[in-house]
Design a protein around this motif. Structure first.
Motif, PDB file in Angstrom:
ATOM      1  N   UNK A 164       0.541  -1.702  -0.419  1.00 39.36           N
ATOM      2  CA  UNK A 164       0.002   0.404  -0.422  1.00 39.36           C
ATOM      3  C   UNK A 164       0.710   0.751  -0.119  1.00 39.36           C
ATOM      4  N   UNK A 165       1.892   0.742   0.629  1.00 34.59           N
ATOM      5  CA  UNK A 165       3.386   2.764   1.119  1.00 34.59           C
ATOM      6  C   UNK A 165       3.393   3.068  -0.213  1.00 34.59           C
ATOM      7  N   UNK A 166       3.883   1.538  -1.473  1.00 38.80           N
ATOM      8  CA  UNK A 166       4.523   1.610  -2.026  1.00 38.80           C
ATOM      9  C   UNK A 166       3.658   2.327  -3.298  1.00 38.80           C
ATOM     10  N   UNK A 167       2.574   1.539  -3.441  1.00 34.51           N
ATOM     11  CA  UNK A 167       1.772   2.087  -4.267  1.00 34.51           C
ATOM     12  C   UNK A 167       1.953   3.679  -4.427  1.00 34.51           C
ATOM     13  N   UNK A 168       1.513   4.008  -3.052  1.00 39.76           N
ATOM     14  CA  UNK A 168       1.701   6.394  -2.592  1.00 39.76           C
ATOM     15  C   UNK A 168       2.979   6.307  -2.862  1.00 39.76           C
ATOM     16  N   UNK A 169       3.417   5.914  -3.034  1.00 38.43           N
ATOM     17  CA  UNK A 169       4.890   6.283  -3.531  1.00 38.43           C
ATOM     18  C   UNK A 169       5.060   6.603  -4.636  1.00 38.43           C
ATOM     19  N   UNK A 170       4.370   5.245  -5.422  1.00 39.97           N
ATOM     20  CA  UNK A 170       4.327   5.274  -7.118  1.00 39.97           C
ATOM     21  C   UNK A 170       3.093   6.379  -7.832  1.00 39.97           C
ATOM     22  N   UNK A 171       1.826   6.436  -6.650  1.00 35.77           N
ATOM     23  CA  UNK A 171       0.932   7.870  -6.833  1.00 35.77           C
ATOM     24  C   UNK A 171       2.258   8.843  -7.015  1.00 35.77           C
ATOM     25  N   UNK A 172       2.799   9.106  -6.042  1.00 32.66           N
ATOM     26  CA  UNK A 172       3.513  10.478  -6.043  1.00 32.66           C
ATOM     27  C   UNK A 172       4.235  10.766  -7.189  1.00 32.66           C
ATOM     28  N   UNK A 173       4.423   9.880  -7.562  1.00 30.65           N
ATOM     29  CA  UNK A 173       5.264   9.727  -8.720  1.00 30.65           C
ATOM     30  C   UNK A 173       4.401  10.494  -9.820  1.00 30.65           C
ATOM     31  N   UNK A 174       3.773  10.290 -10.139  1.00 28.47           N
ATOM     32  CA  UNK A 174       3.345   9.985 -11.534  1.00 28.47           C
ATOM     33  C   UNK A 174       2.324  11.191 -11.233  1.00 28.47           C
ATOM     34  N   UNK A 175       2.241  11.961 -10.189  1.00 30.61           N
ATOM     35  CA  UNK A 175       1.614  13.158  -9.868  1.00 30.61           C
ATOM     36  C   UNK A 175       2.334  14.458  -9.896  1.00 30.61           C
ATOM     37  N   UNK A 176       4.145  13.783  -9.010  1.00 35.68           N
ATOM     38  CA  UNK A 176       4.934  14.815 -10.147  1.00 35.68           C
ATOM     39  C   UNK A 176       5.028  14.670 -11.198  1.00 35.68           C
ATOM     40  N   UNK A 177       5.412  14.215 -11.742  1.00 37.86           N
ATOM     41  CA  UNK A 177       5.282  14.100 -13.574  1.00 37.86           C
ATOM     42  C   UNK A 177       3.993  14.300 -14.152  1.00 37.86           C
ATOM     43  N   UNK A 178       3.443  14.384 -13.827  1.00 35.85           N
ATOM     44  CA  UNK A 178       2.246  15.076 -14.535  1.00 35.85           C
ATOM     45  C   UNK A 178       2.060  15.842 -14.402  1.00 35.85           C
ATOM     46  N   UNK A 179       2.446  17.121 -13.466  1.00 43.08           N
ATOM     47  CA  UNK A 179       2.405  17.894 -12.626  1.00 43.08           C
ATOM     48  C   UNK A 179       3.094  19.139 -13.482  1.00 43.08           C
ATOM     49  N   UNK A 180       4.611  18.251 -13.815  1.00 41.14           N
ATOM     50  CA  UNK A 180       6.224  19.026 -14.881  1.00 41.14           C
ATOM     51  C   UNK A 180       4.974  19.105 -16.042  1.00 41.14           C
TER      52      UNK A 180
END
Length: 265
Positions: free
Chosen positions: A96-112
């Protein structure tokens, strides 16, 4: 005071970007308070619900909220939210935590990537949700409703699963199918987050998953951050701010993943 200060950061980010306040709130609590993902998520959820509600009231006062679009997206989010809550309390903590980390990274890439497109492209003149100049309301089309509903459903799932509001999905969706100014997009996104997170928090409270008094100082700080941030949102909003948010989110993603792996070893 630590909880209050962390909450103020969440409210400030939410006010300035219309997204990211909740997704940043969880790692802030994890590292600032030493909590796990499942301990941090419900506290962040309450703070985001309260601060987003304040932001919504301010947006309605300023008449920049597209409340019909917000209600449509929120309805999809509320329908999908129970599935996220169900999964959150049954999945093991490490995946669950690793999935959240992946979500954070996806959000960062999308925002950039969004900031790159904003600087290099003009708005689509054929956007699906155009404004009627006579009424000031959207021309609703199937594509418009489909994209906004899908963004709301995704926001609801993430709200239940991770305690985040999903603004990092809602803002790009509004940019893709509308020609709204950024101030209106942020205010509309904030209303969606307020509705979805409030319903999610109430559902979690009924199920006995809310942390009680620990959420209050964090929520209080988030309200202060939201009120202060709204005073500067129009003046400082822009690509550089979004890029800064993207970098911060990427760093948080790496830190959450490393902590989860080290803690499990």
């Amino acid at each position: 005071m630590t909880l209050f200060g962390l909450g103020a950061v969440v409210g400030l980010v939410l006010a300035l970007t219309g997204a990211g306040g909740s997704i940043i709130g969880v790692p802030l609590l994890m590292f600032g308070m030493g909590w796990t993902l499942t301990q941090a998520s419900p506290v962040a959820l309450v703070a985001v619900a309260v601060s987003a509600t304040v932001g919504t009231l301010l947006g309605l006062r300023d008449k920049v909220v597209r409340y019909r679009a917000a209600v449509l997206m929120a309805a999809g989010g509320i329908a999908a939210m129970p599935a996220g809550l169900y999964a959150a309390h049954r999945l093991p903590l490490l995946p669950l935590t690793l999935a959240f980390a992946a979500l954070l990274m996806a959000a960062a890439i999308r925002a950039f990537l969004l900031t790159v497109r904003v600087q290099s492209e003009t708005r689509d003149p054929d956007a699906a949700c155009l404004i009627d100049p006579d009424t000031g309301r959207f021309h609703w089309t199937p594509r418009c409703g489909r994209v906004l509903s899908t963004a709301g459903i995704a926001a609801g799932l993430l709200s239940g699963l991770f305690g985040v509001g999903g603004g990092f999905l809602i803002v790009p969706a509004l940019r893709r199918v509308t020609a709204l100014p950024m101030g209106s997009i942020i205010a509309t996104s904030t209303m969606v987050i307020a509705i979805v997170c409030t319903v999610t928090a109430l559902t979690a409270a009924i199920a006995g998953h809310l942390p009680g008094m620990r959420a209050l100082p964090f929520a209080g700080g988030a309200i202060v951050g939201m009120v202060v941030g709204r005073q500067f949102a129009v003046r400082v909003a822009g690509p550089r701010l979004q890029q800064g948010f993207a970098v911060l989110t990427a760093v948080a993603a790496i830190a959450v993943a490393v902590r989860a792996i080290v803690g499990a070893s």
